[in-house]
Design a protein around this motif. Structure first.
Motif, mmCIF file in Angstrom:
data_model
loop_
_atom_site.group_PDB
_atom_site.id
_atom_site.type_symbol
_atom_site.label_atom_id
_atom_site.label_comp_id
_atom_site.label_asym_id
_atom_site.label_seq_id
_atom_site.Cartn_x
_atom_site.Cartn_y
_atom_site.Cartn_z
ATOM 1 N N THR A 1 -8.136 3.275 -4.667
ATOM 2 C CA THR A 1 -7.039 4.673 -4.725
ATOM 3 C C THR A 1 -5.807 3.975 -4.183
ATOM 4 O O THR A 1 -4.827 4.883 -5.102
ATOM 5 C CB THR A 1 -7.327 5.544 -2.686
ATOM 6 N N GLY A 2 -4.984 2.630 -3.861
ATOM 7 C CA GLY A 2 -3.950 2.339 -3.696
ATOM 8 C C GLY A 2 -2.911 2.255 -2.183
ATOM 9 O O GLY A 2 -2.141 2.576 -2.294
ATOM 10 N N PHE A 3 -3.686 3.497 -1.465
ATOM 11 C CA PHE A 3 -3.587 4.227 -0.275
ATOM 12 C C PHE A 3 -3.472 3.219 1.073
ATOM 13 O O PHE A 3 -4.690 2.857 0.665
ATOM 14 C CB PHE A 3 -3.055 5.197 -0.284
ATOM 15 N N GLU A 4 -2.538 2.727 1.801
ATOM 16 C CA GLU A 4 -2.547 2.326 3.109
ATOM 17 C C GLU A 4 -4.063 2.437 3.769
ATOM 18 O O GLU A 4 -4.493 4.038 3.392
ATOM 19 C CB GLU A 4 -1.655 2.528 3.633
ATOM 20 N N ASP A 5 -5.091 2.312 4.302
ATOM 21 C CA ASP A 5 -5.627 2.831 5.229
ATOM 22 C C ASP A 5 -5.571 3.898 6.332
ATOM 23 O O ASP A 5 -4.852 2.714 7.514
ATOM 24 C CB ASP A 5 -6.662 1.462 5.896
ATOM 25 N N GLU A 6 -5.936 4.358 6.167
ATOM 26 C CA GLU A 6 -5.139 6.072 7.393
ATOM 27 C C GLU A 6 -6.216 6.770 8.532
ATOM 28 O O GLU A 6 -5.783 7.528 8.652
ATOM 29 C CB GLU A 6 -4.240 6.169 7.792
ATOM 30 N N LYS B 1 0.431 -1.028 -0.209
ATOM 31 C CA LYS B 1 -0.145 -0.227 0.011
ATOM 32 C C LYS B 1 0.743 1.188 -0.160
ATOM 33 O O LYS B 1 1.929 1.536 0.843
ATOM 34 C CB LYS B 1 -0.917 -0.067 1.055
ATOM 35 N N LYS B 2 0.425 2.138 -0.317
ATOM 36 C CA LYS B 2 0.930 3.601 -0.902
ATOM 37 C C LYS B 2 1.319 4.434 0.646
ATOM 38 O O LYS B 2 -0.117 4.171 1.287
ATOM 39 C CB LYS B 2 0.817 4.752 -2.062
#
Length: 262
Positions: free
Chosen positions: A224-229, A181-182
Protein backbone atom coordinates in the motif's frame (compact mmCIF):
# COMPACT_ATOMS: atom_id res chain seq x y z
CA UNK A 1 49.93 44.86 -9.71
CA UNK A 2 49.29 43.37 -13.14
CA UNK A 3 51.25 40.27 -12.18
CA UNK A 4 49.11 39.88 -9.05
CA UNK A 5 45.89 40.21 -11.06
CA UNK A 6 47.17 37.69 -13.58
CA UNK A 7 47.99 35.18 -10.83
CA UNK A 8 44.55 35.66 -9.26
CA UNK A 9 42.79 35.08 -12.58
CA UNK A 10 44.88 31.98 -13.16
CA UNK A 11 44.01 30.53 -9.76
CA UNK A 12 40.37 31.40 -10.32
CA UNK A 13 40.15 29.62 -13.67
CA UNK A 14 42.15 26.64 -12.42
CA UNK A 15 39.70 25.88 -9.65
CA UNK A 16 36.41 27.18 -11.01
CA UNK A 17 34.39 24.06 -10.10
CA UNK A 18 35.80 23.96 -6.58
CA UNK A 19 34.97 27.63 -6.19
CA UNK A 20 31.44 27.13 -7.57
CA UNK A 21 30.61 24.15 -5.35
CA UNK A 22 31.97 25.82 -2.21
CA UNK A 23 30.23 29.15 -2.90
CA UNK A 24 27.44 30.12 -0.54
CA UNK A 25 24.07 29.24 -2.04
CA UNK A 26 25.35 26.35 -4.18
CA UNK A 27 25.02 23.68 -1.48
CA UNK A 28 22.39 21.82 -3.51
CA UNK A 29 24.88 21.05 -6.31
CA UNK A 30 27.26 18.12 -6.37
CA UNK A 31 30.60 18.13 -8.13
CA UNK A 32 30.48 16.81 -11.68
CA UNK A 33 33.27 14.42 -12.61
CA UNK A 34 35.76 15.88 -15.07
CA UNK A 35 35.43 12.83 -17.34
CA UNK A 36 31.71 13.54 -17.65
CA UNK A 37 32.30 17.19 -18.47
CA UNK A 38 34.89 16.47 -21.13
CA UNK A 39 32.74 13.89 -22.92
CA UNK A 40 31.05 15.85 -25.71
CA UNK A 41 28.22 13.31 -25.91
CA UNK A 42 27.02 14.44 -22.48
CA UNK A 43 26.85 18.04 -23.70
CA UNK A 44 24.76 17.37 -26.79
CA UNK A 45 22.43 20.25 -27.62
CA UNK A 46 23.68 22.60 -24.91
CA UNK A 47 25.61 24.76 -27.38
CA UNK A 48 22.28 26.18 -28.60
CA UNK A 49 21.04 26.95 -25.07
CA UNK A 50 24.10 28.64 -23.58
CA UNK A 51 25.59 31.93 -24.79
CA UNK A 52 29.38 31.94 -25.19
CA UNK A 53 29.16 28.15 -24.97
CA UNK A 54 32.79 27.39 -25.80
CA UNK A 55 34.18 30.04 -23.45
CA UNK A 56 31.87 28.82 -20.70
CA UNK A 57 32.95 25.22 -21.25
CA UNK A 58 36.61 26.23 -21.14
CA UNK A 59 36.00 28.01 -17.85
CA UNK A 60 34.14 25.07 -16.30
CA UNK A 61 36.81 22.60 -17.43
CA UNK A 62 39.63 24.86 -16.17
CA UNK A 63 41.29 25.54 -19.52
CA UNK A 64 40.15 29.14 -20.02
CA UNK A 65 43.24 31.33 -20.53
CA UNK A 66 41.86 34.23 -22.56
CA UNK A 67 42.23 37.83 -21.35
CA UNK A 68 38.88 39.63 -21.45
CA UNK A 69 37.42 42.79 -19.93
CA UNK A 70 35.27 42.74 -16.82
CA UNK A 71 31.97 42.94 -18.72
CA UNK A 72 32.87 40.01 -20.96
CA UNK A 73 34.13 38.01 -18.00
CA UNK A 74 30.83 38.52 -16.19
CA UNK A 75 28.86 37.28 -19.20
CA UNK A 76 31.09 34.23 -19.55
CA UNK A 77 30.74 33.59 -15.82
CA UNK A 78 26.93 33.66 -16.07
CA UNK A 79 27.08 31.31 -19.06
CA UNK A 80 29.38 28.97 -17.14
CA UNK A 81 26.88 28.83 -14.27
CA UNK A 82 24.06 27.99 -16.65
CA UNK A 83 26.13 25.39 -18.48
CA UNK A 84 27.18 23.72 -15.25
CA UNK A 85 23.58 23.67 -14.04
CA UNK A 86 22.22 22.10 -17.23
CA UNK A 87 24.97 19.47 -17.25
CA UNK A 88 24.30 18.92 -13.55
CA UNK A 89 20.67 17.96 -14.31
CA UNK A 90 21.98 15.23 -16.63
CA UNK A 91 24.77 14.10 -14.33
CA UNK A 92 22.64 13.54 -11.21
CA UNK A 93 20.59 10.83 -12.92
CA UNK A 94 23.74 8.78 -13.62
CA UNK A 95 25.02 6.15 -11.20
CA UNK A 96 27.79 8.40 -9.87
CA UNK A 97 25.55 11.43 -9.65
CA UNK A 98 22.79 9.58 -7.83
CA UNK A 99 25.28 8.26 -5.28
CA UNK A 100 26.57 11.77 -4.54
CA UNK A 101 23.09 13.26 -4.22
CA UNK A 102 21.98 10.31 -2.08
CA UNK A 103 24.70 11.14 0.44
CA UNK A 104 23.59 14.76 0.53
CA UNK A 105 19.99 13.63 1.03
CA UNK A 106 20.91 11.36 3.94
CA UNK A 107 22.85 14.20 5.57
CA UNK A 108 19.85 16.53 5.26
CA UNK A 109 21.72 19.06 3.12
CA UNK A 110 18.52 20.03 1.29
CA UNK A 111 16.57 20.70 4.46
CA UNK A 112 13.60 19.09 6.21
CA UNK A 113 9.89 19.10 5.50
CA UNK A 114 8.13 22.02 7.22
CA UNK A 115 4.98 19.92 7.68
CA UNK A 116 4.86 18.96 11.36
CA UNK A 117 3.26 15.55 10.78
CA UNK A 118 6.13 14.56 8.44
CA UNK A 119 8.47 14.61 11.46
CA UNK A 120 11.44 16.39 9.82
CA UNK A 121 11.52 14.20 6.74
CA UNK A 122 14.53 15.07 4.54
CA UNK A 123 13.79 16.87 1.28
CA UNK A 124 15.13 16.62 -2.26
CA UNK A 125 15.60 19.43 -4.81
CA UNK A 126 13.51 19.20 -7.98
CA UNK A 127 12.40 21.28 -10.91
CA UNK A 128 8.88 21.75 -12.19
CA UNK A 129 10.22 22.16 -15.74
CA UNK A 130 13.19 20.80 -17.69
CA UNK A 131 13.54 24.02 -19.67
CA UNK A 132 15.87 26.65 -18.21
CA UNK A 133 14.46 29.88 -16.76
CA UNK A 134 10.93 28.45 -16.46
CA UNK A 135 10.76 28.21 -12.65
CA UNK A 136 13.02 28.13 -9.62
CA UNK A 137 14.02 25.02 -7.69
CA UNK A 138 11.52 23.41 -5.29
CA UNK A 139 11.98 20.89 -2.50
CA UNK A 140 10.12 17.57 -2.60
CA UNK A 141 9.00 15.60 0.46
CA UNK A 142 8.59 11.90 -0.25
CA UNK A 143 6.50 11.41 2.89
CA UNK A 144 3.62 13.80 2.17
CA UNK A 145 4.41 13.93 -1.57
CA UNK A 146 4.22 17.71 -1.67
CA UNK A 147 6.68 20.41 -2.77
CA UNK A 148 7.91 23.48 -0.92
CA UNK A 149 9.95 26.62 -1.52
CA UNK A 150 13.48 26.67 -0.07
CA UNK A 151 13.77 28.64 3.16
CA UNK A 152 16.88 30.55 2.12
CA UNK A 153 16.66 33.34 -0.46
CA UNK A 154 20.03 32.15 -1.76
CA UNK A 155 18.47 28.87 -2.87
CA UNK A 156 15.24 30.43 -4.11
CA UNK A 157 17.05 31.90 -7.09
CA UNK A 158 18.42 28.56 -8.37
CA UNK A 159 16.90 27.44 -11.66
CA UNK A 160 14.74 24.33 -11.27
CA UNK A 161 15.99 22.98 -14.61
CA UNK A 162 19.39 22.41 -12.95
CA UNK A 163 17.79 19.42 -11.17
CA UNK A 164 15.01 18.48 -13.58
CA UNK A 165 11.63 16.86 -13.13
CA UNK A 166 12.81 13.24 -12.95
CA UNK A 167 15.77 13.17 -10.57
CA UNK A 168 13.90 12.70 -7.27
CA UNK A 169 11.77 9.89 -8.69
CA UNK A 170 14.76 8.10 -10.19
CA UNK A 171 16.64 8.35 -6.88
CA UNK A 172 13.90 6.44 -5.05
CA UNK A 173 13.72 3.88 -7.86
CA UNK A 174 17.45 3.19 -7.51
CA UNK A 175 17.46 3.41 -3.70
CA UNK A 176 14.00 2.13 -2.68
CA UNK A 177 15.05 1.72 0.96
CA UNK A 178 15.24 5.51 1.23
CA UNK A 179 11.57 5.90 0.35
CA UNK A 180 9.65 6.67 3.56
CA UNK A 181 6.25 5.22 4.36
CA UNK A 182 3.35 7.48 3.46
CA UNK A 183 1.72 8.92 6.53
CA UNK A 184 -1.98 8.37 7.23
CA UNK A 185 -2.08 11.01 9.92
CA UNK A 186 -3.66 14.36 9.25
CA UNK A 187 -4.37 17.38 11.34
CA UNK A 188 -7.99 17.37 12.54
CA UNK A 189 -9.49 20.78 13.31
CA UNK A 190 -11.41 20.63 16.61
CA UNK A 191 -13.46 22.98 18.78
CA UNK A 192 -13.45 22.06 22.48
CA UNK A 193 -12.42 18.53 21.53
CA UNK A 194 -15.12 18.03 18.88
CA UNK A 195 -14.15 17.84 15.24
CA UNK A 196 -15.46 20.65 13.04
CA UNK A 197 -18.37 19.15 11.13
CA UNK A 198 -17.52 20.22 7.54
CA UNK A 199 -13.84 19.28 7.90
CA UNK A 200 -14.73 16.03 9.66
CA UNK A 201 -17.13 15.04 6.87
CA UNK A 202 -14.50 15.76 4.23
CA UNK A 203 -11.83 13.82 6.11
CA UNK A 204 -14.21 10.88 6.63
CA UNK A 205 -14.88 10.79 2.88
CA UNK A 206 -11.14 10.93 2.11
CA UNK A 207 -10.41 8.17 4.62
CA UNK A 208 -13.07 5.96 3.03
CA UNK A 209 -11.56 6.49 -0.44
CA UNK A 210 -8.08 5.72 0.93
CA UNK A 211 -9.27 2.50 2.56
CA UNK A 212 -10.92 1.46 -0.70
CA UNK A 213 -7.65 2.07 -2.53
CA UNK A 214 -5.70 0.08 0.06
CA UNK A 215 -8.18 -2.81 -0.24
CA UNK A 216 -7.73 -2.86 -4.02
CA UNK A 217 -3.96 -2.92 -3.59
CA UNK A 218 -4.16 -5.78 -1.07
CA UNK A 219 -6.33 -7.79 -3.46
CA UNK A 220 -3.59 -7.38 -6.07
CA UNK A 221 -0.97 -8.39 -3.45
CA UNK A 222 0.70 -5.00 -3.74
CA UNK A 223 2.25 -2.86 -1.04
CA UNK A 224 0.00 0.00 0.00
CA UNK A 225 2.94 2.36 0.59
CA UNK A 226 1.42 3.65 3.83
CA UNK A 227 3.04 3.35 7.21
CA UNK A 228 1.65 0.70 9.56
CA UNK A 229 -0.92 2.32 11.79
CA UNK A 230 -3.45 -0.51 11.93
CA UNK A 231 -2.67 -1.19 15.59
CA UNK A 232 -4.20 2.11 16.58
CA UNK A 233 -7.12 1.92 14.18
CA UNK A 234 -9.40 0.18 16.70
CA UNK A 235 -8.81 2.90 19.27
CA UNK A 236 -9.37 5.62 16.69
CA UNK A 237 -12.55 3.95 15.46
CA UNK A 238 -13.87 3.56 19.02
CA UNK A 239 -13.22 7.24 19.71
CA UNK A 240 -14.96 8.19 16.48
CA UNK A 241 -17.91 5.95 17.35
CA UNK A 242 -18.23 7.62 20.73
CA UNK A 243 -18.15 11.04 19.10
CA UNK A 244 -20.70 9.94 16.48
CA UNK A 245 -22.97 8.58 19.22
CA UNK A 246 -22.66 11.87 21.09
CA UNK A 247 -23.51 13.83 17.97
CA UNK A 248 -26.42 11.47 17.20
CA UNK A 249 -27.77 11.99 20.71
CA UNK A 250 -27.61 15.74 20.31
CA UNK A 251 -29.23 15.53 16.87
CA UNK A 252 -32.03 13.34 18.25
CA UNK A 253 -32.60 15.77 21.11
CA UNK A 254 -33.20 18.65 18.73
CA UNK A 255 -34.88 16.66 15.97
CA UNK A 256 -38.27 16.60 17.69
CA UNK A 257 -38.16 20.30 18.48
CA UNK A 258 -37.22 21.58 15.05
CA UNK A 259 -40.19 21.43 12.69
CA UNK A 260 -40.27 22.73 9.16
CA UNK A 261 -42.02 26.04 8.67
CA UNK A 262 -45.48 25.58 7.22
Amino acid sequence: MDDYASDTDSDYTSYWRDWFISSRGNEYFCEIDEDYLTDRFNLTGLNTEVHYYQYALDLVTDVFDMEVDDNMREQIENSARQLYGLVHARYIVTTRGLAKMMEKYKQGVFGKCPRVICESQHLLPMGQHDIAKSSNVKLYCARCEDIYNPKSSRHNTIDGAFFGTSFHNILFQVYPTLLPKKTQRRYEPRIYGFRVHASAALMRWQEERREEMKDRLRIQNMETGFEDEDEGDDDIESEEDEEDEGRDGIDDMFEGRMQPVQ
